[in-house]
Design an enzyme around this catalytic site. Structure first.
Site, PDB file in Angstrom:
ATOM      1  N   THR A   1      11.205  -0.722  -3.308  1.00  0.00           N
ATOM      2  CA  THR A   1      11.756  -1.959  -2.749  1.00  0.00           C
ATOM      3  C   THR A   1      11.840  -3.049  -3.818  1.00  0.00           C
ATOM      4  O   THR A   1      12.868  -3.731  -3.942  1.00  0.00           O
ATOM      5  CB  THR A   1      10.875  -2.448  -1.574  1.00  0.00           C
ATOM      6  OG1 THR A   1      10.752  -1.388  -0.624  1.00  0.00           O
ATOM      7  CG2 THR A   1      11.478  -3.660  -0.906  1.00  0.00           C
TER       8      THR A   1
ATOM      9  N   ASN B   1      18.191   8.696   3.116  1.00  0.00           N
ATOM     10  CA  ASN B   1      16.859   8.988   3.642  1.00  0.00           C
ATOM     11  C   ASN B   1      16.876   9.530   5.071  1.00  0.00           C
ATOM     12  O   ASN B   1      15.921  10.157   5.505  1.00  0.00           O
ATOM     13  CB  ASN B   1      15.961   7.751   3.571  1.00  0.00           C
ATOM     14  CG  ASN B   1      16.621   6.526   4.158  1.00  0.00           C
ATOM     15  OD1 ASN B   1      17.750   6.193   3.804  1.00  0.00           O
ATOM     16  ND2 ASN B   1      15.948   5.858   5.060  1.00  0.00           N
TER      17      ASN B   1
ATOM     18  N   SER C   1      10.875   5.433  -6.466  1.00  0.00           N
ATOM     19  CA  SER C   1       9.597   5.152  -5.819  1.00  0.00           C
ATOM     20  C   SER C   1       8.677   6.356  -5.981  1.00  0.00           C
ATOM     21  O   SER C   1       9.072   7.485  -5.708  1.00  0.00           O
ATOM     22  CB  SER C   1       9.838   4.871  -4.334  1.00  0.00           C
ATOM     23  OG  SER C   1       8.615   4.818  -3.642  1.00  0.00           O
ATOM     24  N   ALA C   2       7.425   6.119  -6.428  1.00  0.00           N
ATOM     25  CA  ALA C   2       6.520   7.242  -6.725  1.00  0.00           C
ATOM     26  C   ALA C   2       6.096   8.000  -5.475  1.00  0.00           C
ATOM     27  O   ALA C   2       5.950   9.222  -5.499  1.00  0.00           O
ATOM     28  CB  ALA C   2       5.284   6.731  -7.467  1.00  0.00           C
ATOM     29  N   HIS C   3       5.903   7.289  -4.351  1.00  0.00           N
ATOM     30  CA  HIS C   3       5.314   7.982  -3.197  1.00  0.00           C
ATOM     31  C   HIS C   3       6.299   8.863  -2.448  1.00  0.00           C
ATOM     32  O   HIS C   3       5.922   9.548  -1.496  1.00  0.00           O
ATOM     33  CB  HIS C   3       4.622   6.986  -2.260  1.00  0.00           C
ATOM     34  CG  HIS C   3       5.516   6.125  -1.416  1.00  0.00           C
ATOM     35  ND1 HIS C   3       5.890   6.489  -0.152  1.00  0.00           N
ATOM     36  CD2 HIS C   3       6.089   4.923  -1.645  1.00  0.00           C
ATOM     37  CE1 HIS C   3       6.655   5.526   0.366  1.00  0.00           C
ATOM     38  NE2 HIS C   3       6.792   4.570  -0.524  1.00  0.00           N
TER      39      HIS C   3
ATOM     40  N   THR D   1       0.263  -7.820 -14.496  1.00  0.00           N
ATOM     41  CA  THR D   1      -0.508  -6.751 -15.119  1.00  0.00           C
ATOM     42  C   THR D   1      -0.093  -5.406 -14.533  1.00  0.00           C
ATOM     43  O   THR D   1      -0.040  -5.250 -13.314  1.00  0.00           O
ATOM     44  CB  THR D   1      -2.016  -6.975 -14.886  1.00  0.00           C
ATOM     45  OG1 THR D   1      -2.333  -8.276 -15.365  1.00  0.00           O
ATOM     46  CG2 THR D   1      -2.846  -5.932 -15.601  1.00  0.00           C
TER      47      THR D   1
ATOM     48  N   CYS E   1      12.367   3.072   8.354  1.00  0.00           N
ATOM     49  CA  CYS E   1      12.379   1.629   8.117  1.00  0.00           C
ATOM     50  C   CYS E   1      12.866   0.887   9.355  1.00  0.00           C
ATOM     51  O   CYS E   1      12.710  -0.315   9.452  1.00  0.00           O
ATOM     52  CB  CYS E   1      13.287   1.279   6.942  1.00  0.00           C
ATOM     53  SG  CYS E   1      13.023   2.314   5.521  1.00  0.00           S
TER      54      CYS E   1
HETATM   55  C1  LIG Z   1      10.914   4.653   0.416  1.00  0.00           C
HETATM   56  C2  LIG Z   1      12.216   4.151   0.024  1.00  0.00           C
HETATM   57  C3  LIG Z   1      12.348   2.872  -0.530  1.00  0.00           C
HETATM   58  C4  LIG Z   1      11.197   1.934  -0.693  1.00  0.00           C
HETATM   59  O1  LIG Z   1      10.287   2.337  -1.675  1.00  0.00           O
HETATM   60  P1  LIG Z   1       8.828   1.705  -1.644  1.00  0.00           P
HETATM   61  O2  LIG Z   1       8.173   2.254  -2.865  1.00  0.00           O
HETATM   62  O3  LIG Z   1       8.200   2.161  -0.372  1.00  0.00           O
HETATM   63  O4  LIG Z   1       8.999   0.225  -1.711  1.00  0.00           O
HETATM   64  C5  LIG Z   1      13.604   2.476  -0.887  1.00  0.00           C
HETATM   65  N1  LIG Z   1      14.674   3.260  -0.714  1.00  0.00           N
HETATM   66  C6  LIG Z   1      14.570   4.484  -0.192  1.00  0.00           C
HETATM   67  C7  LIG Z   1      15.778   5.320  -0.066  1.00  0.00           C
HETATM   68  C8  LIG Z   1      13.353   4.972   0.204  1.00  0.00           C
HETATM   69  O5  LIG Z   1      13.284   6.184   0.728  1.00  0.00           O
END
Ligand SMILES: *Cc1c(COP(=O)(O)O)cnc(C)c1O
Length: 407
Positions: free
Chosen positions: A76, A156, A204-206, A245, A331
């Protein structure tokens, strides 16, 4: 069947962290705790070298140079920095931006805010019934004052993957910047910033088995050299683009997550797509009037989006509490609007309300897939037994001719 409950099939919302990622991160919480911007001692150097290595690993996944990677607090923030930073920096170049109608929620929210507050003009490009953006439509939407085009690489909700290279070529020819939210694509399908002509890309890492709270923005350095107005002021970290940081353990985790994806993507994509197809075929074999939303071919391996006619998506989820699924987008689950993505495919409002996203990945097993097939079919049969609409349809009544009483 031997499965552990509950079962997680919501990988596009977030993914479980890979234990190898956690292991790599741990020393950076306790032993290697220096500030990566501390240039005067070995504590700082050790942290800086860990961040540098992660920068190489992230760059390596998308064919970028490490100097083109800016670490952020997540996808984000990367999207906010790219769009707000570029619109502010290139204001003299134009006030017009093009985005796809199914672009990600943060992209739409940022651009709509800039339209409200800064007078930015935004044109939305439609998609076909599979969720694909046509190059000709992007070309038609661009104007001489178009400064940026945004097309989310992989969606997504429906998993549709765009023809990024062709779109990028058209955007380049028109002289605009090309931005993409690649958070769902990176690590699942091949992302190549050169081949795709990308100038800016958010990760995004997660979403790829890394930690939450860390992401990255790719910012092109050559042909053209893209400059961004910083959105967070402070110590001038990340080459002045993102002060604060650095989240060293998070960044180390993101680097390793990218490295693992790069190494395992080819085999993982095949395995996951086969499981996804097994899930789809199992559900389609067990119940009628199920529609597949999105594309059969241009699709993320782990995504399956189905509309179950005559059933509310929310009721399905309530009826399958030991399986983690998503109705609409993660979302937008706070609102009960039908998903704008499914609606953009031309699907009726009823079918949009009945859509469910199954998203699977690295740790999904065949036994889990088979369990979920059984549970889904069971829920569909049970809910339709209670549905007067389904009964009428089965009796051959054309529902579009039925006069509804208003109440
Ligand atoms: C998860 C996601 C985001 C947001 O990433 P965050 O690291 O959770 O802020 C943005 N765009 C897409 C397509 C996502 O799947």
């Amino acid at each position: 069947m031997n499965v552990k409950l509950p079962i997680y099939m919501d990988y596009q919302s977030t993914t479980p962290m890979d234990p190898r990622v956690l292991e790599a991160m741990l020393p950076y919480f306790t032993e290697v705790y220096g500030h990566p911007a501390s240039r005067n001692h070995s504590f700082g150097w050790a942290a800086e070298s860990a961040v540098d290595k992660a920068r190489e690993q992230v760059a390596g996944l998308i064919g970028a140079d490490p100097k083109e990677i800016v670490f952020t607090s997540g996808g984000t923030e990367a999207i906010n920095l790219a769009l707000k930073g570029a619109v502010e920096m290139y204001a003299e170049k134009g006030h017009h931006v093009v985005m796809s109608v199914i672009d990600s929620r943060p992209v739409k929210d940022v651009l709509h805010r800039l339209a409200r507050e800064k007078g930015l003009e935004v044109t939305e490009v439609p998609v076909d019934k599979e969720g694909r953006v046509a190059v000709a439509d992007v070309q038609a939407a661009m104007r001489p004052d178009t400064m940026l085009v945004s097309v989310m690489m992989a969606n997504n909700e429906i998993g549709t993957v765009q023809d990024m290279a062709a779109i990028g070529k058209a955007v380049k020819a028109a002289g605009a910047l090309f931005f993409s939210d690649v958070s769902e694509a990176a690590g699942k399908v091949h992302v190549d910033v050169e081949a795709m002509g990308l100038d800016l890309a958010a990760l995004s890492a997660h979403k790829m088995h890394g930690p939450k709270g860390v992401g990255a923005l790719y910012v092109r350095r050559k042909k053209p050299r893209v400059r961004l107005a910083a959105q967070i002021d402070g110590g001038g970290h990340e080459r002045g683009m993102r002060s604060g940081t650095a989240n060293v353990p998070g960044i180390v985790g993101m680097g390793v997550a990218c490295d693992l994806c790069k190494g395992e993507m080819a085999t993982e994509a095949g395995r996951v797509a086969a499981l996804r197809d097994r899930l789809m075929n199992g559900i389609l074999a067990g119940c009628d009037e199920v529609h597949v939303n999105g594309s059969a071919t241009h699709r993320l391996p782990g995504n399956l989006n189905l509309s179950f006619a005559y059933i509310e998506g929310e009721s399905m989820l309530l009826g399958m509490k030991d399986v983690a699924l998503s109705s609409g987008s993660a979302c937008t689950t706070a609102t009960l609007e039908p998903s704008y993505v499914i609606r953009a495919l031309g699907v009726s409002e009823d079918l949009a309300h009945s859509s469910i996203r199954f998203s699977i990945g690295r740790f999904t097993t065949e036994a889990e897939v088979d369990y979920v097939i059984g549970k889904t079919v069971e829920a569909v049969v049970r809910l339709r037994e209670m549905s007067p609409l389904y009964e009428l349809a089965k009796e051959g009544v054309d529902l579009s001719t039925v006069q509804w009483s208003s109440h």
